[in-house]
Every structure is written in structure tokens, then in C-alpha cells.
Design a protein around this motif. Structure first.
Motif, short mmCIF file in Angstrom:
data_model
loop_
_atom_site.label_atom_id
_atom_site.label_comp_id
_atom_site.label_asym_id
_atom_site.label_seq_id
_atom_site.Cartn_x
_atom_site.Cartn_y
_atom_site.Cartn_z
N ILE A 1 0.85 -1.18 0.00
CA ILE A 1 0.00 0.00 0.00
C ILE A 1 0.89 1.24 0.00
CG2 ILE A 1 -1.71 1.32 1.28
CD1 ILE A 1 -2.76 -1.27 2.42
N SER A 2 0.61 2.11 -0.88
CA SER A 2 1.34 3.37 -0.99
C SER A 2 0.99 4.27 0.21
CB SER A 2 0.94 4.05 -2.30
OG SER A 2 1.00 5.44 -2.19
N LEU A 3 1.92 5.13 0.57
CA LEU A 3 1.67 6.08 1.65
C LEU A 3 0.56 7.06 1.28
CD1 LEU A 3 5.29 6.91 2.86
CD2 LEU A 3 3.60 5.45 3.96
N HIS A 4 0.27 7.19 0.00
CA HIS A 4 -0.75 8.11 -0.46
C HIS A 4 -2.06 7.41 -0.82
CE1 HIS A 4 2.29 11.20 -0.38
NE2 HIS A 4 3.06 10.47 -1.15
N ALA A 5 -2.14 6.11 -0.56
CA ALA A 5 -3.36 5.36 -0.89
C ALA A 5 -4.51 5.81 0.00
CB ALA A 5 -3.13 3.86 -0.71
N VAL A 6 -5.67 5.88 -0.59
CA VAL A 6 -6.87 6.23 0.15
C VAL A 6 -7.56 4.93 0.56
CG1 VAL A 6 -9.12 7.37 0.04
CG2 VAL A 6 -7.15 8.39 -1.11
N VAL A 8 -10.87 3.12 2.24
CA VAL A 8 -12.28 3.26 2.58
C VAL A 8 -12.71 1.93 3.17
CG1 VAL A 8 -14.61 3.66 1.72
CG2 VAL A 8 -12.70 4.95 0.75
N ASN A 9 -13.22 1.97 4.39
CA ASN A 9 -13.63 0.76 5.09
C ASN A 9 -12.49 -0.24 5.20
OD1 ASN A 9 -16.29 1.75 5.30
ND2 ASN A 9 -16.72 1.04 3.25
N GLY A 10 -11.26 0.25 5.27
CA GLY A 10 -10.11 -0.62 5.42
C GLY A 10 -9.55 -1.17 4.12
N PHE A 11 -10.10 -0.80 2.99
CA PHE A 11 -9.64 -1.31 1.70
C PHE A 11 -9.18 -0.17 0.81
CE2 PHE A 11 -12.50 -4.35 3.52
CZ PHE A 11 -11.77 -5.53 3.39
N VAL A 12 -8.13 -0.43 0.04
CA VAL A 12 -7.54 0.58 -0.82
C VAL A 12 -8.50 0.94 -1.95
CG1 VAL A 12 -5.64 1.06 -2.42
CG2 VAL A 12 -5.22 -0.21 -0.31
N CYS A 13 -8.68 2.23 -2.14
CA CYS A 13 -9.41 2.72 -3.32
C CYS A 13 -8.40 2.85 -4.44
CB CYS A 13 -10.05 4.08 -3.04
SG CYS A 13 -11.56 3.95 -2.10
N LYS A 14 -8.67 2.19 -5.52
CA LYS A 14 -7.78 2.19 -6.67
C LYS A 14 -7.93 3.52 -7.41
CE LYS A 14 -6.49 -1.38 -9.95
NZ LYS A 14 -6.94 -2.59 -10.63
N ASP A 15 -6.85 3.95 -8.00
CA ASP A 15 -6.90 5.14 -8.86
C ASP A 15 -7.90 4.85 -9.97
OD1 ASP A 15 -6.52 7.06 -10.85
OD2 ASP A 15 -4.34 7.13 -10.54
N PRO A 16 -8.92 5.68 -10.14
CA PRO A 16 -9.94 5.42 -11.17
C PRO A 16 -9.36 5.18 -12.56
CG PRO A 16 -10.60 7.26 -9.80
CD PRO A 16 -9.20 6.91 -9.40
#
Length: 192
Positions: A1-6, A8-16
């Protein structure tokens, strides 16, 4: 996981820009029967949640196929983060849930193919196949990408570390040797 990853609910939101159709797909083969012979309770729950389909993140839904051996059950459990709606695809199921204290009222029903039953979020519920000869199959839809499952017997008698047998003996009003026997059982998970 990147330090800049967002998250949500504990799971990484992928770059759209990086999202693909594969993020919304799972070759789950939910039309195929699952093995119930290895389960002590006679059921096999095949989960389809955010851990299996990344695209479910933030969508608030998941589902499960549940296969029941003759006289098999999905034992008393709860989903802390979801309401469940169950549809019987094959066979017959006796299902129910219990309201919270102080009423502890049981709402139950025998369901046949095509019948639907709702289990409110957080309430203890179960499903049982009363047929000694034929299996049953159901599909459950849940109102969370990650509903969680707390199987009551596993949580109480199979916790790690174990809950003191003094505490459980008093809570269940049984002898400590009964609690010790229950804690010594191998508590298996029927969720895949």
C-alpha cells in the motif's frame, strides 16, 4: 500500500484511471455445488465480498452461496455490519433469528424453493436443512461489502485465548467440566 493510498472501510481505493473490468469480476462458479462433507455442521458458505472483488469497495453489498448437506446447518451466527436476505434455490430450510434482550423472541419459518427471509443486522440467526435425504442450496445477499460473521459457538468456546471456564460455567449455568469439554472441541469455519 502506498503512503498516499486512500482507504475506505479498510480497503484501498484504486486510482480510477487504473480500474479495469477485472476489478468487478470473479469466476466464482456459484452454479456449482460445494462440498459439505468436510464440515462438522454440514454446510459450506461461499463468500463473494470485497476481499474477492475489489470493485465492491464502497458499494455496500456482498453475497454468499450456502450449500447444506441433509440435516446440515449454518449454525447460529451474526453479521455485525449487514442485514441479510436469503433465497432458497433448492430444498427446504428451517430458518430463524432472535431479537435482542430482554425479549429474545424467536422469529422462524420453514422455507421452500423460491422463498425469501430477512435477517436484520446484528441479530443471531441460523438456517437448518430438516431433510435427512436431500441437500439444500440458498443465496444470501448482504447489505455490506464486508458483513463479517461471528459464529456464536466458535466465538464463545473457541476464542483465542480461551474465555475462562469459570466465566462460561456461570454464564451458561453448567459445570466447568461441560465448558472444558466444549472448549476442547475443534471449532471449524464453514466460510470460504
Amino acid at each position: 500500500i502506498s503512503l498516499h493510498a486512500v482507504l475506505v472501510n479498510g480497503f484501498v481505493c484504486k486510482d480510477p484511471k487504473a480500474v479495469t473490468a477485472e476489478d468487478f469480476f470473479l469466476a466464482a462458479k456459484l452454479d456449482m455445488p460445494r462440498d459439505t462433507k468436510m464440515s462438522k455442521v454440514g454446510s459450506n458458505v461461499t463468500l463473494v465480498n470485497v476481499m474477492k472483488i475489489a470493485g465492491l469497495n464502497t458499494l455496500g453489498i456482498s453475497l454468499a452461496r450456502i450449500d447444506y448437506a441433509p440435516l446440515g446447518e449454518n449454525p447460529p451466527h451474526t453479521h455485525p455490519r449487514a442485514t441479510e436476505i436469503l433465497t432458497v434455490l433448492e430444498g427446504t430450510l428451517y430458518v430463524g433469528f432472535v431479537t435482542s434482550n430482554p425479549e429474545n423472541k424467536l422469529f422462524s419459518k420453514e422455507l421452500r424453493k423460491g422463498d425469501v427471509f430477512v435477517f436484520p443486522q446484528g441479530l443471531i440467526h441460523f438456517q437448518f436443512n430438516p431433510n435427512p435425504y436431500k441437500p439444500a442450496v440458498a443465496i444470501a445477499a448482504l447489505s455490506s461489502q464486508n458483513p463479517g460473521a461471528i459464529t456464536i459457538a466458535n466465538a464463545v468456546f473457541g476464542s483465542n485465548p480461551m474465555i475462562s471456564d469459570d466465566i462460561l460455567a456461570k454464564a451458561f449455568q453448567v459445570e466447568k467440566k461441560t465448558v472444558d469439554w466444549l472448549q476442547a472441541q475443534f471449532w471449524a469455519d464453514n466460510h470460504n
